[in-house]
Design a protein around this motif. Structure first.
Motif, PDB file in Angstrom:
ATOM      1  N   ALA A   1       0.835  -1.209   0.000  1.00 43.25           N
ATOM      2  CA  ALA A   1       0.000   0.000   0.000  1.00 43.25           C
ATOM      3  C   ALA A   1       0.868   1.256   0.000  1.00 43.25           C
ATOM      4  CB  ALA A   1      -0.928  -0.007   1.207  1.00 43.25           C
ATOM      5  N   LYS A   2       2.003   1.202   0.671  1.00 41.07           N
ATOM      6  CA  LYS A   2       2.925   2.343   0.675  1.00 41.07           C
ATOM      7  C   LYS A   2       3.441   2.618  -0.740  1.00 41.07           C
ATOM      8  CE  LYS A   2       4.604   1.583   5.411  1.00 41.07           C
ATOM      9  NZ  LYS A   2       5.792   1.224   6.242  1.00 41.07           N
ATOM     10  N   LEU A   3       3.700   1.549  -1.483  1.00 41.83           N
ATOM     11  CA  LEU A   3       4.172   1.704  -2.864  1.00 41.83           C
ATOM     12  C   LEU A   3       3.111   2.386  -3.720  1.00 41.83           C
ATOM     13  CD1 LEU A   3       5.769  -1.841  -3.337  1.00 41.83           C
ATOM     14  CD2 LEU A   3       6.992   0.315  -2.970  1.00 41.83           C
ATOM     15  N   TYR A   4       1.866   1.977  -3.535  1.00 39.61           N
ATOM     16  CA  TYR A   4       0.779   2.583  -4.309  1.00 39.61           C
ATOM     17  C   TYR A   4       0.533   4.026  -3.878  1.00 39.61           C
ATOM     18  CZ  TYR A   4      -0.635  -1.471  -7.015  1.00 39.61           C
ATOM     19  OH  TYR A   4      -0.670  -2.498  -7.939  1.00 39.61           O
ATOM     20  N   ALA A   5       0.758   4.322  -2.613  1.00 39.35           N
ATOM     21  CA  ALA A   5       0.599   5.698  -2.136  1.00 39.35           C
ATOM     22  C   ALA A   5       1.628   6.612  -2.800  1.00 39.35           C
ATOM     23  CB  ALA A   5       0.743   5.748  -0.617  1.00 39.35           C
ATOM     24  N   ILE A   6       2.820   6.096  -2.998  1.00 42.55           N
ATOM     25  CA  ILE A   6       3.865   6.868  -3.687  1.00 42.55           C
ATOM     26  C   ILE A   6       3.446   7.139  -5.125  1.00 42.55           C
ATOM     27  CG2 ILE A   6       6.243   6.792  -4.539  1.00 42.55           C
ATOM     28  CD1 ILE A   6       6.880   5.072  -2.011  1.00 42.55           C
ATOM     29  N   GLU A   7       2.887   6.122  -5.782  1.00 44.18           N
ATOM     30  CA  GLU A   7       2.432   6.298  -7.167  1.00 44.18           C
ATOM     31  C   GLU A   7       1.310   7.325  -7.254  1.00 44.18           C
ATOM     32  OE1 GLU A   7       4.032   4.768  -9.850  1.00 44.18           O
ATOM     33  OE2 GLU A   7       5.356   4.419  -8.130  1.00 44.18           O
ATOM     34  N   GLN A   8       0.393   7.269  -6.302  1.00 46.17           N
ATOM     35  CA  GLN A   8      -0.712   8.220  -6.298  1.00 46.17           C
ATOM     36  C   GLN A   8      -0.208   9.645  -6.080  1.00 46.17           C
ATOM     37  OE1 GLN A   8      -3.885   7.254  -3.593  1.00 46.17           O
ATOM     38  NE2 GLN A   8      -5.034   9.114  -4.031  1.00 46.17           N
ATOM     39  N   ALA A   9       0.767   9.786  -5.193  1.00 41.24           N
ATOM     40  CA  ALA A   9       1.334  11.112  -4.927  1.00 41.24           C
ATOM     41  C   ALA A   9       2.013  11.671  -6.175  1.00 41.24           C
ATOM     42  CB  ALA A   9       2.328  11.030  -3.774  1.00 41.24           C
ATOM     43  N   CYS A  10       2.725  10.819  -6.893  1.00 38.63           N
ATOM     44  CA  CYS A  10       3.389  11.264  -8.130  1.00 38.63           C
ATOM     45  C   CYS A  10       2.364  11.758  -9.143  1.00 38.63           C
ATOM     46  CB  CYS A  10       4.195  10.114  -8.735  1.00 38.63           C
ATOM     47  SG  CYS A  10       5.675   9.662  -7.796  1.00 38.63           S
TER      48      CYS A  10
END
Length: 245
Positions: free
Chosen positions: A90-99
């Motif tokens: 989920a942390k990885l996807y949060a980074i993608e969403q932030a980008c």
């Protein structure tokens, strides 16, 4: 499984065109024929055929959503381990969403991933390898971890770039059209009919991807005398180039 009919679905990196290639079997000959002149990255769902393509010009990498799904389905077997792995993913996807929300360019995304995603990926991969040693190989959680461990390098490849996607959910959404159609009409009737259906799926879903009304596009294109068009103008009729008159 070699005689099981299948649609190989190919979505371009810019998300503007999809091709549904129907084949009566699951062998690797057809993908090889389609991809022999392709040069670049190919994101797949772990289907072994793509990983075994004898093509040096293609770099295969995998979809994190598929790895996540297997871990998600293993929660009933070991909630503690599955929950931790899902938390890190989920942390990885949060980074993608932030980008995406910050509208970062390719270089900025690569820099963000290098600083934030790669450490998470390395730590999670190492952790799964350690935990796997303590699990019964046939348990659901062990099988889920084994799937990811075997593919971890290629699951992590996206984070070394700024242009590759973390998953191939975009094409998974396009595959729903086939699933809905299969539920409604059950059968195509023959292999030839299934190939024709694949061509129609390719054109009409490409319309959808480009916010083109399929009916208006078909009405316009079918009313034209293509034989009178210069060969270099034919491509203007493709959904992603077409302009409504």
């Amino acid at each position: 499984m070699s005689d099981c009919p299948i649609y190989h679905n190919f979505l371009t990196g810019d998300g503007k065109m999809i091709y549904y290639d129907y084949q009566p079997g699951r062998g690797g000959e057809r993908p090889l024929n389609i991809l022999k002149d392709f040069n670049g990255h190919l994101q797949a769902d772990g289907y072994a055929v793509y990983d075994e393509l004898p093509l040096e010009n293609i770099t295969v990498f995998y979809c994190m959503a598929h790895a996540r799904r297997k871990i998600y389905d293993a929660q009933s077997n070991n909630e503690k381990l599955a929950s931790y792995a899902l938390q890190e993913i989920a942390k990885l996807y949060a980074i993608e969403q932030a980008c995406q929300e910050e509208q970062l360019n390719e270089e900025q995304i690569k820099d963000r991933r290098n600083k934030e995603s790669l450490p998470i990926l390395k730590a999670l991969g190492d952790w799964m390898k350690i935990e796997y040693q303590q699990l019964r190989p046939k348990s659901l959680i062990a099988q889920a971890f084994a799937y990811s461990i075997k593919r971890w390098e290629k699951l992590s490849l996206y984070a070394h770039t700024g242009n590759l996607m973390i998953d191939n959910n975009a094409i998974e959404r396009c595959m729903r059209n086939v699933a809905v159609g299969r539920k409604n009409y059950l059968f195509c009737g023959s292999h030839d009919a299934a190939q024709r259906a694949g061509l129609l799926y390719s054109l009409l879903v490409t319309c959808k991807l480009n916010n083109v009304n399929p009916y208006n596009w078909l009405k316009d294109v079918l009313s034209r005398d293509i034989n009178e068009m210069p060969i270099n103008q034919i491509k203007t009729l493709l959904p992603y180039n077409w302009k409504e008159q």
